[in-house]
Design an enzyme around this catalytic site. Structure first.
Site, PDB file in Angstrom:
ATOM      1  N   CYS A  43      13.714   9.561   8.869  1.00  0.00           N
ATOM      2  CA  CYS A  43      13.538   9.085  10.242  1.00  0.00           C
ATOM      3  C   CYS A  43      14.877   9.077  10.979  1.00  0.00           C
ATOM      4  CB  CYS A  43      12.916   7.695  10.243  1.00  0.00           C
ATOM      5  SG  CYS A  43      13.719   6.543   9.134  1.00  0.00           S
TER       6      CYS A  43
ATOM      7  N   GLU B  46       9.639  14.656  16.613  1.00  0.00           N
ATOM      8  CA  GLU B  46      10.165  14.525  15.257  1.00  0.00           C
ATOM      9  C   GLU B  46       9.554  15.606  14.378  1.00  0.00           C
ATOM     10  OE1 GLU B  46       9.061  11.042  12.756  1.00  0.00           O
ATOM     11  OE2 GLU B  46      11.213  10.836  12.487  1.00  0.00           O
TER      12      GLU B  46
ATOM     13  N   LYS C 265       0.894  -1.170   0.000  1.00  0.00           N
ATOM     14  CA  LYS C 265       0.000   0.000   0.000  1.00  0.00           C
ATOM     15  C   LYS C 265       0.930   1.217   0.000  1.00  0.00           C
ATOM     16  CE  LYS C 265      -2.396   3.369   2.054  1.00  0.00           C
ATOM     17  NZ  LYS C 265      -1.526   4.509   1.718  1.00  0.00           N
TER      18      LYS C 265
END
Ligand code: NAI
Ligand code: MG
Length: 499
Positions: free
Chosen positions: A299, A401, A190
């Protein structure tokens, strides 16, 4: 296998239109059953470049069914043969690096020379690496009882659901699908809403070699298309990269089903610069580690740079000079170092953090580089990189973050203080330390709470090295042989009584 040899198309606008509106299920490009699509936008100018299939649970059902049908024959193939096919896929992809680099630059805003073309070549590299590992799917004999032949064997899980984000969509997909496939699983991917086209093209290319149904991809919205994939009873494993928030949702559903998950989530990776560090080298490491060329959308971004007070000001001056020299501009222009943020929503999030940082007492926001000029990019989602100084490790900017070109340089006065700050985080993905002292370096590698620790360098994830986080940064490891064995197979124990 069912298709003609695809010809590379290095006009990304044309290619985007050609593959618009499709999923790839059972070896065929097919629209969503509802016929619905959603726009894919070039973040460098706000213009629509194509459409993606707006898939829902019904499309997921078709894709999982195709994968489930293809799985027994795929698993029955000799492991080395599967690996050979995956390695042949890598060779096919090598002929599409330019095309894929251009397409991903167009849909994500990542600069072609510094990021997008590099990502396209890493995809082929990941497939090549795993393609060679088919024969490593070994079991063991166990000295359990002399009267019994006891052994273990590795078996595929079945159908694997792969959910990917937009920041390095092709690379992150490759690191998931390659081990899953070589281990004998079939896959339904996906894609991320913001970047569905380049990954679709990769899957289309790979489907020239892979049997129909072995690798399927659907595009759509997270809750509408991603959630049913995780929840599907025939999906036996999910591997996800994205936000902590969505990772929790995925893990919750997987928990209900009692299936394994791999989660690669966020980070707030510390970089410790000691007073004896080679400063220019550390500055280079900060530029690459912070992924300024990817607008900080990583990340692993070195978004907390802890610098000894003796070298703090010199470090900041050198870092600012280096980032100032970077060129922001059209992602498809070879001269461009830094492209755009992926979407308006991410832009607003990043700008919100910058504003909040500016409002903190004692903080200074050093804005770097220059926004591109000219009408063509007026609507582009450009954000000047910002180096914050004067913030503490307790600041929101040092704890959350940001996923943008914003880093915090935080001063420390002792090694112990630096280690304590580095570990005082909800995250634990990566960490680096910069020092010429071997004892300090070794001590830090033991004490830093992170899954990936480097001394005097800041390289990115590499095929062959286990990669993943501790704490809120995730569960499981990727990119290595162990990642394939531990996360894409079941181990079966077999006892043969010979008495
Ligand atoms: P996200 O985690 O919501 O999206 C990642 C993927 O998960 C996408 O394919 C999305 O469609 C899918 N998804 C969303 N909701 C889902 C659900 N309920 N079930 C199944 N799949 C679902 O991340 P998003 O919204 O793109 O970005 C938000 C923040 O996440 C970023 O600002 C960044 O901080 C972080 N992020 C971290 C990444 C990493 O590499 N670890 C990558 C992308 C985002
Ligand atoms: Mg989201």
């Amino acid at each position: 296998m069912t298709q003609q040899q695809l010809i590379a198309d290095t006009d990304p606008h044309r290619l985007a239109r050609t593959i618009s509106g499709f999923n790839l299920i059972g070896g065929e490009l097919t629209p969503a059953r509802s016929g619905r699509t959603f726009p894919v936008v070039n973040p460098a100018n706000g213009r629509e470049i194509g459409q993606a299939a707006h898939s829902d649970a019904g499309d997921v059902e078709q894709a999982v069914a195709a994968a489930a049908r293809a799985q027994p024959a795929w698993a029955a193939m000799a492991a080395r043969k599967r690996g050979t096919l995956v390695a042949e896929c890598a060779r096919l992809l090598a002929g599409h690096v330019e095309e894929l680099g251009r397409l991903v630059a167009l849909e994500t805003g990542k600069a072609l020379r510094t990021e997008s073309r590099v990502e396209a070549s890493v995809v082929a590299d990941a497939l090549q690496f795993y393609g060679g590992l088919g024969s490593e799917l070994k079991g063991e004999t166990v000295p359990f009882d002399p009267g019994m032949l006891t052994f273990t064997q590795r078996e595929p899980i079945g159908v694997v659901g792969v959910i990917i984000p937009w920041n390095a969509p092709m690379m992150l997909m490759a690191l998931k699908i390659a081990p899953a496939l070589v281990a004998g699983n079939t896959v339904v991917v996906k894609s991320a809403e913001e970047a569905p086209l380049a990954v679709l093209r990769v899957c289309q290319i790979l489907n020239q070699k892979l049997p129909p149904g072995v690798l399927n991809i659907v595009s759509g919205d997270g809750p509408v298309c991603g959630a049913p994939l995780v929840a599907h009873p025939q999906v036996g494993k999910v591997t996800f990269t994205g936000s902590v928030e969505t990772g929790r949702i995925v893990a919750r559903t997987a928990g209900e089903k009692l299936i394994p998950v791999t989660l690669e989530l966020g980070g707030k990776s510390p970089m410790i610069v000691m007073d004896d560090a080679d400063l220019p080298r550390a500055v280079t490491g900060a530029v690459s580690g912070m992924r300024f060329t990817r607008q900080g959308q990583s990340c692993t971004a070195a978004s907390r740079i802890l610098v000894h007070e003796k070298v703090h000001d010199a470090f900041v001056a050198q870092l600012k000079a280096r980032v100032d020299a970077m060129k922001m501009g059209d992602p498809l222009d070879e001269a461009t170092d830094i492209g755009t943020i992926i979407s308006r929503a991410q832009l607003d999030k990043v700008l919100g953090y910058i504003e909040s940082g500016r409002a903190e007492a004692g903080a200074t926001a050093h804005e770097c580089a220059q926004l591109p000029s000219g009408d063509a990019l007026r609507e582009g989602l450009f954000v000047r990189p910002v180096i914050f100084t004067g913030l503490g490790n307790g600041s929101r900017l040092a704890r959350e973050e940001i996923f943008g070109p914003v880093t915090c340089v935080i001063r420390f006065s002792s090694y112990e203080e630096a280690i304590a700050m580095a570990n005082d985080s909800d995250y634990g993905l990566a960490a680096t330390i910069w020092t010429r002292d071997l004892k300090t370096a070794l001590d830090a590698t033991r004490r830093l709470h992170a899954g990936f620790v480097q001394v005097n360098q800041n390289i990115v994830v590499q095929p062959g090295l286990s990669y993943g986080g501790v704490k809120q940064s995730g569960l499981g490891r990727e990119a290595s042989l162990e990642a394939m064995l531990d996360h894409f197979t079941h181990k079966k124990t077999v006892l043969l009584n010979m008495s």
